[in-house]
Write an enzyme that holds these catalytic residues in place. Structure first.
Site, PDB file in Angstrom:
ATOM      1  N   LYS A   1       0.823  -1.189   0.000  1.00 32.45           N
ATOM      2  CA  LYS A   1       0.000   0.000   0.000  1.00 32.45           C
ATOM      3  C   LYS A   1       0.868   1.255   0.000  1.00 32.45           C
ATOM      4  O   LYS A   1       0.627   2.185  -0.780  1.00 32.45           O
ATOM      5  CB  LYS A   1      -0.929  -0.011   1.224  1.00 32.45           C
ATOM      6  CG  LYS A   1      -1.955   1.127   1.193  1.00 32.45           C
ATOM      7  CD  LYS A   1      -2.737   1.237   2.500  1.00 32.45           C
ATOM      8  CE  LYS A   1      -3.620   0.039   2.780  1.00 32.45           C
ATOM      9  NZ  LYS A   1      -4.830   0.023   1.935  1.00 32.45           N
TER      10      LYS A   1
ATOM     11  N   ARG B   1      -3.000   2.846   8.782  1.00 34.59           N
ATOM     12  CA  ARG B   1      -3.303   1.560   8.146  1.00 34.59           C
ATOM     13  C   ARG B   1      -2.064   0.684   8.041  1.00 34.59           C
ATOM     14  O   ARG B   1      -0.958   1.173   7.825  1.00 34.59           O
ATOM     15  CB  ARG B   1      -3.789   1.780   6.707  1.00 34.59           C
ATOM     16  CG  ARG B   1      -5.117   2.467   6.571  1.00 34.59           C
ATOM     17  CD  ARG B   1      -5.401   2.688   5.080  1.00 34.59           C
ATOM     18  NE  ARG B   1      -6.296   3.805   4.883  1.00 34.59           N
ATOM     19  CZ  ARG B   1      -7.599   3.640   4.628  1.00 34.59           C
ATOM     20  NH1 ARG B   1      -8.132   2.451   4.527  1.00 34.59           N
ATOM     21  NH2 ARG B   1      -8.359   4.711   4.466  1.00 34.59           N
TER      22      ARG B   1
ATOM     23  N   GLY C   1      -7.197  -7.814   4.843  1.00 32.90           N
ATOM     24  CA  GLY C   1      -8.073  -7.959   6.004  1.00 32.90           C
ATOM     25  C   GLY C   1      -7.442  -8.650   7.194  1.00 32.90           C
ATOM     26  O   GLY C   1      -8.095  -8.864   8.211  1.00 32.90           O
TER      27      GLY C   1
ATOM     28  N   MET D   1      -4.746  -7.634   8.995  1.00 34.79           N
ATOM     29  CA  MET D   1      -4.198  -6.759  10.037  1.00 34.79           C
ATOM     30  C   MET D   1      -5.113  -5.565  10.262  1.00 34.79           C
ATOM     31  O   MET D   1      -6.158  -5.440   9.636  1.00 34.79           O
ATOM     32  CB  MET D   1      -2.788  -6.332   9.635  1.00 34.79           C
ATOM     33  CG  MET D   1      -1.797  -7.500   9.732  1.00 34.79           C
ATOM     34  SD  MET D   1      -0.165  -7.063   9.167  1.00 34.79           S
ATOM     35  CE  MET D   1      -0.452  -6.700   7.464  1.00 34.79           C
TER      36      MET D   1
ATOM     37  N   ARG E   1      -6.880   0.685  -9.315  1.00 36.81           N
ATOM     38  CA  ARG E   1      -6.383  -0.652  -9.667  1.00 36.81           C
ATOM     39  C   ARG E   1      -6.776  -0.921 -11.117  1.00 36.81           C
ATOM     40  O   ARG E   1      -7.648  -0.239 -11.667  1.00 36.81           O
ATOM     41  CB  ARG E   1      -6.971  -1.713  -8.741  1.00 36.81           C
ATOM     42  CG  ARG E   1      -8.476  -1.715  -8.727  1.00 36.81           C
ATOM     43  CD  ARG E   1      -9.034  -2.597  -7.638  1.00 36.81           C
ATOM     44  NE  ARG E   1     -10.436  -2.250  -7.416  1.00 36.81           N
ATOM     45  CZ  ARG E   1     -11.114  -2.572  -6.349  1.00 36.81           C
ATOM     46  NH1 ARG E   1     -10.549  -3.231  -5.353  1.00 36.81           N
ATOM     47  NH2 ARG E   1     -12.384  -2.239  -6.237  1.00 36.81           N
TER      48      ARG E   1
ATOM     49  N   HIS F   1     -18.073 -39.532 -23.916  1.00 40.69           N
ATOM     50  CA  HIS F   1     -18.461 -39.550 -25.322  1.00 40.69           C
ATOM     51  C   HIS F   1     -19.111 -38.227 -25.712  1.00 40.69           C
ATOM     52  O   HIS F   1     -18.755 -37.598 -26.715  1.00 40.69           O
ATOM     53  CB  HIS F   1     -19.425 -40.724 -25.558  1.00 40.69           C
ATOM     54  CG  HIS F   1     -19.912 -40.815 -26.975  1.00 40.69           C
ATOM     55  ND1 HIS F   1     -21.079 -40.245 -27.396  1.00 40.69           N
ATOM     56  CD2 HIS F   1     -19.358 -41.400 -28.055  1.00 40.69           C
ATOM     57  CE1 HIS F   1     -21.237 -40.480 -28.684  1.00 40.69           C
ATOM     58  NE2 HIS F   1     -20.207 -41.180 -29.109  1.00 40.69           N
TER      59      HIS F   1
ATOM     60  N   SER G   1       5.387 -34.503 -37.754  1.00 49.34           N
ATOM     61  CA  SER G   1       4.331 -33.795 -37.027  1.00 49.34           C
ATOM     62  C   SER G   1       4.099 -34.564 -35.734  1.00 49.34           C
ATOM     63  O   SER G   1       3.797 -35.760 -35.761  1.00 49.34           O
ATOM     64  CB  SER G   1       3.057 -33.746 -37.872  1.00 49.34           C
ATOM     65  OG  SER G   1       2.038 -33.097 -37.150  1.00 49.34           O
TER      66      SER G   1
ATOM     67  N   CYS H   1       0.339 -31.759 -34.398  1.00 50.37           N
ATOM     68  CA  CYS H   1      -1.067 -31.798 -34.775  1.00 50.37           C
ATOM     69  C   CYS H   1      -1.905 -32.457 -33.690  1.00 50.37           C
ATOM     70  O   CYS H   1      -3.074 -32.713 -33.887  1.00 50.37           O
ATOM     71  CB  CYS H   1      -1.262 -32.489 -36.120  1.00 50.37           C
ATOM     72  SG  CYS H   1      -0.736 -34.201 -36.127  1.00 50.37           S
TER      73      CYS H   1
ATOM     74  N   TYR I   1       5.693 -25.013 -36.758  1.00 50.97           N
ATOM     75  CA  TYR I   1       4.299 -24.577 -36.727  1.00 50.97           C
ATOM     76  C   TYR I   1       3.499 -25.412 -35.734  1.00 50.97           C
ATOM     77  O   TYR I   1       3.949 -26.483 -35.320  1.00 50.97           O
ATOM     78  CB  TYR I   1       3.653 -24.684 -38.122  1.00 50.97           C
ATOM     79  CG  TYR I   1       3.477 -26.104 -38.583  1.00 50.97           C
ATOM     80  CD1 TYR I   1       2.339 -26.845 -38.220  1.00 50.97           C
ATOM     81  CD2 TYR I   1       4.445 -26.722 -39.356  1.00 50.97           C
ATOM     82  CE1 TYR I   1       2.193 -28.163 -38.615  1.00 50.97           C
ATOM     83  CE2 TYR I   1       4.308 -28.042 -39.751  1.00 50.97           C
ATOM     84  CZ  TYR I   1       3.168 -28.753 -39.382  1.00 50.97           C
ATOM     85  OH  TYR I   1       3.021 -30.049 -39.755  1.00 50.97           O
TER      86      TYR I   1
END
Lengths: 890, 890
Positions: free
Chosen positions: B25, B95, B104, B106, B339, B457, B775, B843, B863
């Site tokens: 922070k 803070r 959350g 601390m 943010r 299937h 391939s 492939c 490729y």
């Protein structure tokens, strides 16, 4: 002669080291001559002369002739005979002989030196004019057809005519006079066809014969032969000129064959036959019966003494038992040929061991001399070889499981089982077998099927049971209704006795005598020598105390694989397995498993006790859990459900069963090889592996308490990922700690894995970090590396692959050295890098196969593990591999 | 202070580079401050101070206090306010903020600086005494419970009592007077519980608040959180002290949230809401309705201008669309938080492309910013997101095949098919599907099943068909007899309309509006940028001209895989296949195949014409021959037999069929993955491959004759041994020569293989000698490398493996980088060693999966080939991989 090149070598000058120059035969004759063996003298004209012959034309090289003559004169001197002499003529053979054997491809001319005068001298000397003229007519015929190119049929037709004239059927029946008439006729043909007389000058005969042998190097069939066998065409052939000897010079002459030791038993004694006053052809013709070599001792003691001496010399020289052909000419022994003698397995082993003891060969040589098949053969009941000679098999099939078996033909497994219980010997005959036949197969002496291959159900189960089996004998037609089978006209009915030979794949009608299997004392001696040389350890794949006892007898140094599946189902334990399967929570499953632990502990204790002091690798469950009890899970559970229903089970129990059916359906394997089994089970249901490990480790603890020395190793099957091993190792360590504390003993239990998937091999380094040992499971490793199921491959396509030379051998039988062995090598290297003392072995079927064992040695494994019956072979091959390696290094 | 160590940083001094020291922070606030953004001023006490605090006791480090004071004075100066001032008091928040986010865990204390006097000043300044006293009572409550450890319930009960007294339900309904009463009551509690008065000295409040934040680093939940998330316990937290701002100082104040661009469409416009004269809590309370940010333009033009400027600054600084929370205090804009803004897929792409065009980010950054899912999402019909907000799914299942579908519920495949033919839109709902449901599935808009996993299937077929599917929705109970399904109380009957979302795995009752899939112009632009960066080529797995046309639209540069199985059975060709199967000799088989050649040639021509000028890899037959026509060969042939018999077929034909049955039985695969298929078929029946090659090569020849440019590549499937490739290559070359001569054209056809078995990968060098291309078939390669069948793994154990962290991901979805990718790397390296220009691709299904594509890039493939719908994603990922590599090198 070109320069100082030497084209002719007396036999005394040559030897094996000059094979390229003198050809195989020339080198061999020289070798024998120089070893002091009585070889008919002669000389060799080199392959260089042949090359020169082709270089020049082809044309005979005149300059060589004086060199040949020079050696020929020496030959005459040595033999005391003279070429063309009217009283004591020298006759010679002129034979081809290339550096690489090309049997029958080139030409040979015998009896060179015979003419109208010398034939008479030969007739006188042999006192056998018929023989002399037969020799002469053969010379004319050979010379005419081979040298001069006369159609061979012309001579044959003329001979036929004369035989017809004298009313005889065989050449041998012709009298001396008739034979003279043949010679006359042959000379006429020769003259008519060539326009000249048959040459009476022996030197003309010699020169032309030599030239013809050179020429025959390039005859079409020789060229074709070289092409097929990839022999270079420019090698050339040598020519051997050698004195002819004759065994029919009288009763102090003769011819014989002789083994230097008994080829059946291996005993050190001359073994063979002798026919006095005869030539080799007479032995073949079988007119007179030869007598045993042993009788020579009394009949021709001098010859016998020479023979004993020659045998001694031969064995010392060739360092092996020899099979020789010899001729005795007037009391003088001549060796015509010697070669390594064929022998039975038993003889091979005895001869190797005896020769080593006699100092003829070294122990290493003795080990290298014995073949794995020799040892293997001793380990199976065999049909008596003598009986085999007298009977013909009625059918042949695949030699699926070795050994001989005799029994009554039975076609039904139930019946086989029943008869078996009553002590009857039966052979189970089926079209093919299924798991339902197991009982019948176990009760039978042997199994015969009409269908299926080397990995059919029948073959696999028979091998596992160690029972002889012939499978896929397609020529037999089984009629199950009539309870008979037919092979052609032969009908074999139920109850008829047959004999099967699983080693050869043969089926005989009736009972043939068989020989008990046993390792001879020489075999035991040889194997003890092997143990001195081999680097590979030898373990057994064995599941029961009985199998382990046998393995120890055969020399096993440990157990490389104990399968644990049967420990779940034997002796009524299936009820517990049902409970485990029906359990819906881990809690329930654990409760059921608790009942199994003490029972399995007992199993492990028995095993570890038998193997006390030797390592025992226990493989955790390796099948799909449901497959333990259900071959076809769905159907069988449904049957079980029906049974329970009929027994009046409550609705709650039935509901549980219904759930089980659903669960089994949901997880039944789509793939039998790559499904939910092996360590996947141990990840999903860790409590199962935990129970097994607890049983095994508690067994070890109890034995240790009793003062024993159990050496337990726990093996995880089918891993593909190091985390699998980490996950299960955590359980292993927990159990080990708990048991150690419970019994208050310190336990040293190894933890390791089978390497069965390519990924496990590829990640061997990471796997090794978590393991104390690896054992290569090459059955699956081969399947996955190729992507081939063994069953499908061997049934559907391996045959075509071998036939079309796509593969050199079946990788499921012999380790694939290009792929699978490469993966193993990689794994061994990387595992040792991480953990140098990791224990590496193999427990796939390849572990008992000779060529594969050699690969395992090269790859650097610590041991091979094989079924008990294959252990002696493994010891031999392991020693041979170590010796080969040593020799290559030297 | 120990030495010259600096423990306090103004926001102006920090930045992201000091995150470890200032916490997340603190670093963020500093970053914004230094970017010139209007952040309420403040300072950060470092994590080092916290560490020191623990080192000493824990105990507050007195030496730091002067340093804090120094910064506090600067803060007062900056804000023009003073701590404890009666007219213009400074209020601050205190803070926590650790280097790693621990949301959350601390403590935080707001409104520090309020006391009995400053609260009055605040009441005046805000003109809202109720608000001022509410702030005060909150401070007392927070300080009391957090700092002093008073039970929080004590305050809550007191508040409840007062609410009851005034008869109100909500805090907000309490009047100013009532709130003053609360403060009084709270102070009493404070006194009673602590024995002292609530500290009126703001600096006492501040010091204690800071100490409390330090202390909260080691509260039990923070420790637990760090343990779970493996965060070191010695990191410490920083403390941020920041001026409080208030949006309720009047109508020139307010609070809002704002996206710097439209998060739904990506348009460049401020998007959000503003509530004047209010604090964030009021927005949440929903008492007043905020108005659109756009209205600010007219209502508070100055604020709007500030906001536009801030948005610009923010985007330039953070290089991404921001989602900000802000407060306006008396016309002055203060940023409370910013943010990266969440956005839809469409917006993500538009924003990335627009920002690159605007020069905010580079093209590379734009490419890296878009996620594969963004592109994927555009390519499926989706349920309108607005409609989704208004409806709840009645059931969830597995998102088996993405996209949305609407239709009438139908439970029978036959009926679905019938209705489909009539143009009706139906959703097929089945417990699970089987091959018999194919027709119904093809006719349906989408599929819903109650059982089965991602590879059931239904799932596999739906994905292949590109149809939305939700499978394994176990909460639905189907009653096939009643033709309805239930989910809890909801009953859906046959004919009712439902909507399924295959992307999310959701089922809705009724028709929800859907959005057409399309690539936006920005997506097209982005993909064209990708093409500039990527090194991997992109091809398609496509079998029909239609699929290939779609692939081209999506940017495919060729076809990496055309399956040829369907060319045997489509359009009534099965009769020819029966003939081929029935053939008993090669001769007969060839005769039948002859009939297929012209038909398949036509298929190949169509394909090559669509892909003119681009490479097309044709894979030779890859199934077991019998499986072309028989799913379950035995049963189906028997049916065929019966049919033929009933049709009155002659005895000869029946006999042939009987033979076929026997043959099929004999060679039916024992293993579905590793059986007699793929190139094994081409070795055993070479004439089949010959016919296929002839058809394909003749097609290429004819097109070439027509002036086209067909680029054909022939691929052999399932090889494991180089000799397989040699054997088939001989046929290939024969056919190529014959066709070239027949058509008199010069043809350049490549020959290659799929690498699907580990052995093929291991022998890649030798394989490469025989091939123009490889391939990688990673589906099978993964199965064999692991020794796992995908079906079994995904059904039975992968789930447990992922849950128990034995595997990090499913290797059948994402390439296994430890095993399979290693094999590929090895193969690529060795193949290129032998043949540097060999063409290497993939492939398998992995070729379309983002993480796998990245691996393919790293391994060095030329490729990837994927189904048409996955091509845009592949283009993106390929570019991202290339950019990542470039960045790593830089």
């Amino acid at each position: 002669m070109s320069g100082n090149k030497k084209y002719v070598y007396d036999f005394e000058e040559g030897g094996e080291h000059l094979r390229r120059l003198l050809g195989g035969k020339g080198a061999g004759l020289a070798e024998m001559t120089r070893a002091g063996l009585p070889v008919p003298p002669g000389f060799t004209i080199t392959t260089e002369a042949c090359k020169e012959y082709y270089k020049r034309g082809p044309k005979f090289i005149d300059e060589i002739w004086p060199e040949i003559m020079e050696h020929f004169r020496k030959l005459e001197k040595k033999t005391g005979k003279k070429f063309g002499d009217k009283n004591n003529p020298l006759l010679v053979s002129v034979r081809s002989g290339a550096p690489v054997s090309m049997p029958g491809m080139m030409d040979t001319i015998l009896n060179v030196g015979l003419n109208d005068e010398t034939v008479e001298a030969l007739a006188r000397l042999t006192n056998n004019p018929r023989f002399a003229y037969d020799c002469y007519r053969r010379l004319i015929q050979m010379f005419g057809s081979i040298v001069m190119g006369i159609d061979r049929r012309k001579f044959e037709e003329a001979l036929e005519e004369i035989k017809k004239k004298y009313g005889v059927k065989y050449d041998a029946e012709l009298s001396a006079e008739a034979m003279k008439e043949v010679v006359k006729k042959f000379k006429e043909i020769y003259k008519k066809e060539t326009g000249e007389d048959f040459p009476q000058d022996p030197f003309v005969q010699l020169r032309r014969a030599i030239e013809t042998v050179f020429k025959s190097w390039n005859n079409p069939r020789a060229i074709k032969y070289r092409e097929i066998h990839k022999i270079p065409h420019d090698m050339g052939t040598a020519v051997n000129v050698q004195m002819m000897v004759f065994g029919n010079f009288g009763w102090d002459s003769g011819t014989g064959v002789c083994f230097t030791r008994n080829p059946a038993t291996g005993e050190k004694e001359l073994y063979g036959e002798f026919l006095p006053n005869a030539q080799g052809e007479d032995v073949v013709a079988g007119i007179r019966t030869p007598y045993s070599i042993k009788d020579l001792k009394d009949r021709l003691p001098d010859v016998y003494k020479q023979l004993v001496k020659v045998a001694e010399l031969l064995e010392r020289h060739y360092k092996d038992m020899q099979d020789i052909e010899f001729t005795v000419e007037k009391g003088k022994l001549w060796l015509l040929q010697t070669r390594t003698g064929k022998r039975t397995a038993m003889a091979a082993i005895k001869i190797a061991v005896d020769m080593a003891r006699e100092g003829i060969i070294t122990k290493e040589e003795a080990i290298m001399r014995v073949k794995p098949e020799h040892i293997q053969q001793l380990l199976h009941r065999q049909i008596d070889p003598k009986a085999k000679e007298q009977h013909r098999p009625i059918a042949r099939g695949l030699p699926a499981s070795p050994g001989a078996a005799v029994g009554k033909v039975i076609f039904s497994s139930e019946e086989a089982e029943e008869l078996g219980k009553r002590g009857e010997k039966v052979i189970l005959v089926r079209p093919e077998t299924t798991p339902e036949d197991i009982g019948g197969m176990a009760a039978a002496q042997g199994i015969l099927t009409a269908r299926g291959g080397m990995t059919s159900h029948a073959a696999v189960v028979a091998r596992a049971m160690g029972k002889p089996a012939v499978v896929g004998a397609e020529m037999i037609h089984i009629d199950l209704e009539k309870e008979e089978f037919r092979v052609g006209d032969v009908v074999v009915k139920k109850g008829d006795v047959i004999t099967i030979d699983g080693t050869a794949g043969e089926v005989y009608v009736g009972e043939l005598p068989t020989i008990e299997p046993k390792l001879t004392s020489e075999a035991l001696e040889l194997l003890s020598w092997c143990d001195e040389y081999r680097k590979l350890g030898i373990r057994a794949n064995a599941d029961t105390p009985e199998e382990m006892r046998r393995a120890l007898e055969f020399g096993a140094e440990g157990v490389g694989l104990t399968r644990t599946e049967n420990m779940f189902v034997k002796g009524g334990r299936t009820d517990i397995v049902y409970e485990i399967l029906l359990a819906e929570t881990e809690e329930e499953r654990r409760k059921a498993l608790e009942k199994l632990i003490p029972l399995q502990k007992q199993d492990f204790k028995e095993i570890l006790e038998v193997m006390d002091g030797k390592p025992v690798i226990v493989r955790l469950l390796d099948v799909q859990f449901y497959a333990l009890v259900f071959a076809d899970p769905e159907q069988l559970i449904e049957q079980y459900y029906k049974k329970k229903y009929e027994e009046g089970a409550g609705s709650e129990e039935l509901m549980r069963l219904e759930n089980l059916i659903h669960r089994v359906r949901a997880i039944r394997d789509a793939d039998p090889q790559m499904g939910f089994r092996a360590c996947r089970l141990g990840i999903v249901y860790p409590e199962v592996y935990e129970a097994q490990m607890r049983a095994a480790i508690e067994a070890a603890a109890e034995l240790k308490k009793e003062g024993k020395n159990p050496i337990l190793e726990i093996m995880v099957p089918g891993t593909a990922e190091p985390n699998e091993l980490r996950f299960i190792r955590r359980i292993f360590e927990k159990v080990l700690k708990e048991v150690s504390e419970k019994y208050d003993v310190e336990l040293d239990v190894k933890y390791g894995t089978m390497i069965e998937s390519p990924r496990a091999a590829l990640l061997a380094d990471e796997m090794a970090e978590i393991c104390d040992f690896f054992s290569f499971g090459t059955n699956d490793l081969t399947q996955f590396t190729f992507g081939w199921s063994r069953d499908d491959a061997e049934r559907a396509f391996i045959h075509a692959y071998l036939k079309k030379k796509v593969l050199p051998y079946n990788p499921f039988q012999t380790l694939d050295d290009k792929g699978v062995a490469k993966l193993m090598e990689w794994a061994v290297k990387n595992a040792r890098k991480v953990k140098p003392d990791i224990e590496l072995g193999i427990c796939g079927e390849h572990g008992g196969e000779p060529r594969s064992i050699e690969i395992c040695h090269k790859v650097g494994l610590d041991y091979v593990s094989a079924s008990p019956w294959r252990i002696p072979v493994a010891r031999l091959v392991a020693a041979q591999a170590a010796i080969k390696e040593k020799q290559q290094k030297e």
